[in-house]
Design an enzyme around this catalytic site. Structure first.
Site, PDB file in Angstrom:
ATOM      1  N   ASP A  51      42.217  11.769  83.694  1.00 42.30           N
ATOM      2  CA  ASP A  51      42.617  12.079  82.312  1.00 42.30           C
ATOM      3  C   ASP A  51      43.186  10.829  81.643  1.00 42.30           C
ATOM      4  O   ASP A  51      43.523  10.847  80.462  1.00 42.30           O
ATOM      5  CB  ASP A  51      43.587  13.270  82.256  1.00 42.30           C
ATOM      6  CG  ASP A  51      44.851  13.054  83.066  1.00 42.30           C
ATOM      7  OD1 ASP A  51      44.991  11.996  83.705  1.00 42.30           O
ATOM      8  OD2 ASP A  51      45.711  13.967  83.056  1.00 42.30           O
ATOM      9  N   SER A  52      43.226   9.701  82.395  1.00 41.27           N
ATOM     10  CA  SER A  52      43.528   8.403  81.782  1.00 41.27           C
ATOM     11  C   SER A  52      42.463   8.045  80.758  1.00 41.27           C
ATOM     12  O   SER A  52      42.635   7.101  79.982  1.00 41.27           O
ATOM     13  CB  SER A  52      43.635   7.312  82.853  1.00 41.27           C
ATOM     14  OG  SER A  52      42.524   7.358  83.734  1.00 41.27           O
ATOM     15  N   ASP A  90      40.023  15.249  86.937  1.00 37.61           N
ATOM     16  CA  ASP A  90      41.365  15.718  86.594  1.00 37.61           C
ATOM     17  C   ASP A  90      41.304  16.994  85.772  1.00 37.61           C
ATOM     18  O   ASP A  90      40.576  17.059  84.762  1.00 37.61           O
ATOM     19  CB  ASP A  90      42.084  14.662  85.736  1.00 37.61           C
ATOM     20  CG  ASP A  90      42.998  13.772  86.560  1.00 37.61           C
ATOM     21  OD1 ASP A  90      43.511  14.239  87.597  1.00 37.61           O
ATOM     22  OD2 ASP A  90      43.178  12.614  86.162  1.00 37.61           O
ATOM     23  N   LYS A 120      41.401  17.520  90.484  1.00 42.52           N
ATOM     24  CA  LYS A 120      42.730  16.994  90.840  1.00 42.52           C
ATOM     25  C   LYS A 120      43.767  17.643  89.925  1.00 42.52           C
ATOM     26  O   LYS A 120      43.499  17.857  88.739  1.00 42.52           O
ATOM     27  CB  LYS A 120      42.778  15.467  90.697  1.00 42.52           C
ATOM     28  CG  LYS A 120      44.168  14.864  90.979  1.00 42.52           C
ATOM     29  CD  LYS A 120      44.113  13.366  91.220  1.00 42.52           C
ATOM     30  CE  LYS A 120      44.097  12.525  89.972  1.00 42.52           C
ATOM     31  NZ  LYS A 120      45.255  12.691  89.072  1.00 42.52           N
ATOM     32  N   GLU A 122      48.177  17.703  89.046  1.00 39.40           N
ATOM     33  CA  GLU A 122      49.471  17.043  89.221  1.00 39.40           C
ATOM     34  C   GLU A 122      50.557  18.065  89.558  1.00 39.40           C
ATOM     35  O   GLU A 122      50.597  19.145  88.960  1.00 39.40           O
ATOM     36  CB  GLU A 122      49.855  16.305  87.928  1.00 39.40           C
ATOM     37  CG  GLU A 122      48.898  15.175  87.588  1.00 39.40           C
ATOM     38  CD  GLU A 122      49.316  14.381  86.356  1.00 39.40           C
ATOM     39  OE1 GLU A 122      50.404  14.641  85.798  1.00 39.40           O
ATOM     40  OE2 GLU A 122      48.544  13.494  85.953  1.00 39.40           O
ATOM     41  N   GLU A 189      51.554   8.274  93.335  1.00 43.63           N
ATOM     42  CA  GLU A 189      51.607   7.277  92.262  1.00 43.63           C
ATOM     43  C   GLU A 189      53.012   6.717  92.103  1.00 43.63           C
ATOM     44  O   GLU A 189      53.983   7.467  91.939  1.00 43.63           O
ATOM     45  CB  GLU A 189      51.122   7.909  90.938  1.00 43.63           C
ATOM     46  CG  GLU A 189      51.171   6.907  89.788  1.00 43.63           C
ATOM     47  CD  GLU A 189      50.342   7.297  88.578  1.00 43.63           C
ATOM     48  OE1 GLU A 189      49.621   8.327  88.616  1.00 43.63           O
ATOM     49  OE2 GLU A 189      50.414   6.557  87.571  1.00 43.63           O
TER      50      GLU A 189
HETATM   51  O1  KIV Z   1      44.046   9.741  85.368  1.00 41.80           O
HETATM   52  C1  KIV Z   1      44.072   8.833  86.207  1.00 41.80           C
HETATM   53  O2  KIV Z   1      43.474   7.760  86.031  1.00 41.80           O
HETATM   54  C2  KIV Z   1      44.858   9.044  87.421  1.00 41.80           C
HETATM   55  C3  KIV Z   1      45.036   7.871  88.335  1.00 41.80           C
HETATM   56  C4  KIV Z   1      46.057   6.954  87.784  1.00 41.80           C
HETATM   57  C5  KIV Z   1      45.349   8.283  89.709  1.00 41.80           C
HETATM   58  O3  KIV Z   1      45.330  10.114  87.658  1.00 41.80           O
END
Ligand code: KIV
Length: 271
Positions: A51-52, A90, A120, A122, A189
């Site tokens: 989600d980055s 994510d 994924k 969090e 992280e």
């Molecule tokens: O969204 C992302 O890029 C991440 C990484 C920093 C692990 O969750």
């Protein structure tokens, strides 16, 4: 991309075997077909459709604004560029925090509409019911502990997490909970390297670190950071392998010059 039967695909079992054999796992983010093709072809084990994308693709300050539909768009583009690696997507902020039915519905949309291999999420104890439900539905889940950017407004800062004993103890308990709930791996992280080592040794599933030292079972970086596409973000844990920003700037400047000077196109570049 058509399925190449010669290629041995990376699965969650492969990652488990890599941990057992002491072979480090390589993971990078990707958000589109072209970069996914480069990264997969270069031999990466795991692509994270992070989600980055909210930061590096859309230019938002945080990961919060990206939507499930947008993640599905990115993930389905990535999948078309991949032959070998495992693809993790994510679940974005708001798509799983309210309750486990909504979480499962979001995970099912990702799996059905993108062709990705896993999701994924969090958090630890706070999201454990949702993780159990998603895993029970046959969807592999990667956990994510330590600095969890979807909770940035709770933390108030992107500084190193779990330096104090209370937070470190919670992280250790959460890691065990995630493993017991059936997660196949956990991202750690921005936590102290010693704590990441302890957690990695205590678990049978692999840990993938970002800013968590060299004793995690694998490493992940955001592609735009390690390729130097995005040059403003320079945390201590980042190793920058290229400076695409500068190289692309030079290439574009040369193109502008060539067009203005009528050097481009020349005779061999026309019909
Ligand atoms: O969204 C992302 O890029 C991440 C990484 C920093 C692990 O969750």
């Amino acid at each position: 991309m058509s399925v190449n039967k010669e290629v041995k695909r990376v699965t969650t079992n492969t990652l488990q075997k890599m941990k057992a054999a002491g072979e480090k796992i390589s993971m990078l983010t990707a958000y589109d077909f072209s970069f996914a093709r480069i990264i997969d072809g270069a031999g990466i084990d795991v692509i994270l459709v992070g989600d980055s994308a909210s930061n590096v693709i859309a230019g938002h300050e945080t990961t919060l604004p990206i939507t499930l539909d947008q993640m599905i768009y990115h993930a389905s583009s990535v999948i078309r560029g991949v032959e070998r690696c495992l693809v993790v997507v994510d679940l974005p902020f708001g798509s799983y925090q309210s309750n486990s039915d909504i979480a499962l519905a979001s995970a099912i949309r990702i799996m059905k509409e993108t062709g990705a291999h896993s999701v994924k999420m969090e958090g630890g104890a706070e999201v454990i019911d949702s993780i159990r439900k998603i895993v029970s539905a046959g969807i592999p889940v990667m956990g994510h502990l330590g600095l969890i950017p979807q909770s940035i407004y709770k933390f108030g800062t992107y500084a190193v997490r779990a330096k104090e004993e209370v937070e470190a103890d919670k992280l250790k308990k959460d890691a065990q909970l995630l493993q017991d709930a059936g997660c196949f791996a956990i991202v750690l992280e921005k936590i102290p390297a010693g704590l990441a080592k302890e957690v990695s040794l205590s678990l049978t599933i692999p840990t993938i670190g970002i800013g968590a030292g060299g004793d995690c079972d694998g490493q992940v970086l955001v592609m735009h950071d390690m390729l130097g596409i995005n040059t403003e973000f320079k945390p201590r844990f980042l190793r920058q392998y290229l400076n695409v920003y500068d190289q692309a700037t030079l290439a574009v400047q040369q193109y502008v010059k060539d067009v203005k000077s009528k050097d481009f196109p020349n005779e061999s570049e026309q019909y």
